[in-house]
Design a protein around this motif. Structure first.
Motif: not given
Length: 366
Positions: A25-26, A107, A314, A322-323, A325, A360-361
């Motif tokens: 996810g990152k 998100n 971020e 970072d996540a 996106n 988110n990954g």
């Protein structure tokens, strides 16, 4: 979701090529083009990558008609990883909007409508008793990680005989909650010269490029003094295209007067997504490319600038740790007819097209 995958040969808007490795996810690595390793490799040679696009003005509460849509229809399916609902819900229904995040890949944040009924009706500020400040403050405290500001639609059809009073109440509520205001401008009364002086640093004027009579430019296409003063004190300008709020003529006046591009948003919902004139975030961004803004300026308006206003840096960068996106897109030399909210048509030689996102990954093709 693959545990580790690579976006191969992607390029930033400065044309620098690289591989982006995503793990759990990152963002795990930013490495030389062609050198990233992972269980799955997605080759995106010739495709641009940016941090995930952010749309600061959408309507994502499908229960309210006509201004509603499904979160992912106007989010990840559009190449947009973060959306901010611009006041669909007031204190009565904000809990339901917040809960809907659990079912979405996009998100979601929100502006709280100062009217407790939100867009259940489209004249939500016509009765001052619908503004329950106590209930609004309670909602802000309860959903402080979700609510990013307060929304007040200050135009004739919304306020009716309430005039400027809802904005004065919103201003007091903003001070009490320490949240900025997003103010929708449109047809008067109230007159635009009454509205704009009440806005402070970090407040948002949405629909600032509308072509209605009560707009921010004089008959010689020069910005009104109240508009210039607002810019100088740090009021944020947001496009909020929508069905009736974007004019090529106003946008050309803004550019000619060197008014900077803060955030480009769509004000999208089912009706103007399916039938225009909005259609998609890519379509709206293409309009600004057509107007002569650079690709770097256009993409900044939906990444770094939007993330900066949200105070969530971020979301507007591509950094290890970072996540993940991200938005993948191309710029095609393929003419397209663009239409604004006034019915003015223009033909652009280039168009922006989305190819996919990492939200988110999770990798999702558009």
């Amino acid at each position: 979701m693959k545990e580790r995958f690579v976006l191969r040969n992607v390029k930033l808007v400065n044309e620098k090529e690289m591989d982006i490795v995503v793990e759990d996810g990152k963002i795990a690595e930013l490495t030389k083009a062609g050198s990233g390793c992972g269980e799955e490799v997605y080759d995106y040679s010739g495709v641009y990558v940016s941090s995930g696009w952010i749309d600061l003005h959408v309507h994502a509460f499908p229960e309210f008609d006509p201004y509603g849509d499904e979160i992912d229809e106007i989010g990840v399916k559009q190449g947009v990883t973060t959306i901010i609902d611009a006041g669909s819900c007031g204190a009565d229904r904000i809990a339901d909007l917040a809960a809907s995040r659990e079912r979405a890949k996009t998100n979601l944040f929100a502006f709280l409508n100062i009217s407790r009924i939100g867009l259940k009706r489209v004249d939500e500020l016509s009765k001052l008793e619908w503004i329950d400040t106590e209930k609004a403050v309670q909602a802000v405290h309860e959903y402080k990680d979700f609510i990013v500001g307060l929304k007040a639609r200050i135009s004739k059809s919304v306020v009716r005989d309430s005039g400027i009073d809802p904005l004065r109440i919103a201003r007091a509520l903003s001070r009490e909650t320490s949240l900025p205001l997003m103010v929708h401008i449109g047809s008067g009364p109230p007159n635009i010269e009454e509205v704009i002086p009440l806005l402070e640093k970090r407040d948002v004027i949405t629909h600032y490029l509308n072509g209605k009579e009560n707009n921010l430019f004089d008959d010689k296409d020069k910005p009104l003094q109240v508009f210039t003063d607002a810019i100088n004190r740090g009021v944020h300008l947001d496009v909020g295209h929508g069905t009736a709020s974007f004019s090529f003529k106003a946008a050309e006046a803004a550019k000619a007067n060197l008014i900077g591009l803060n955030t480009i948003s769509t004000d999208i919902y089912r009706g103007n997504r399916e039938n225009g004139p909005v259609y998609s975030m890519a379509n709206v961004l293409t309009k600004f490319l057509y107007l002569g803004y650079s690709l770097k300026e256009v993409i900044a308006a939906v990444t770094t600038n939007a993330a900066g206003w949200l105070e969530k840096p971020e979301l507007g960068r591509i950094e290890v740790g970072d996540a993940a996106n991200l938005t993948l897109f191309t710029v095609q030399s393929n003419p397209i007819t663009l239409i604004d909210s006034e019915g003015d048509k223009r033909v652009a030689e280039k168009r922006i097209e989305t190819k996919g996102v990492v939200a988110n990954g999770e990798f999702i093709k558009c």
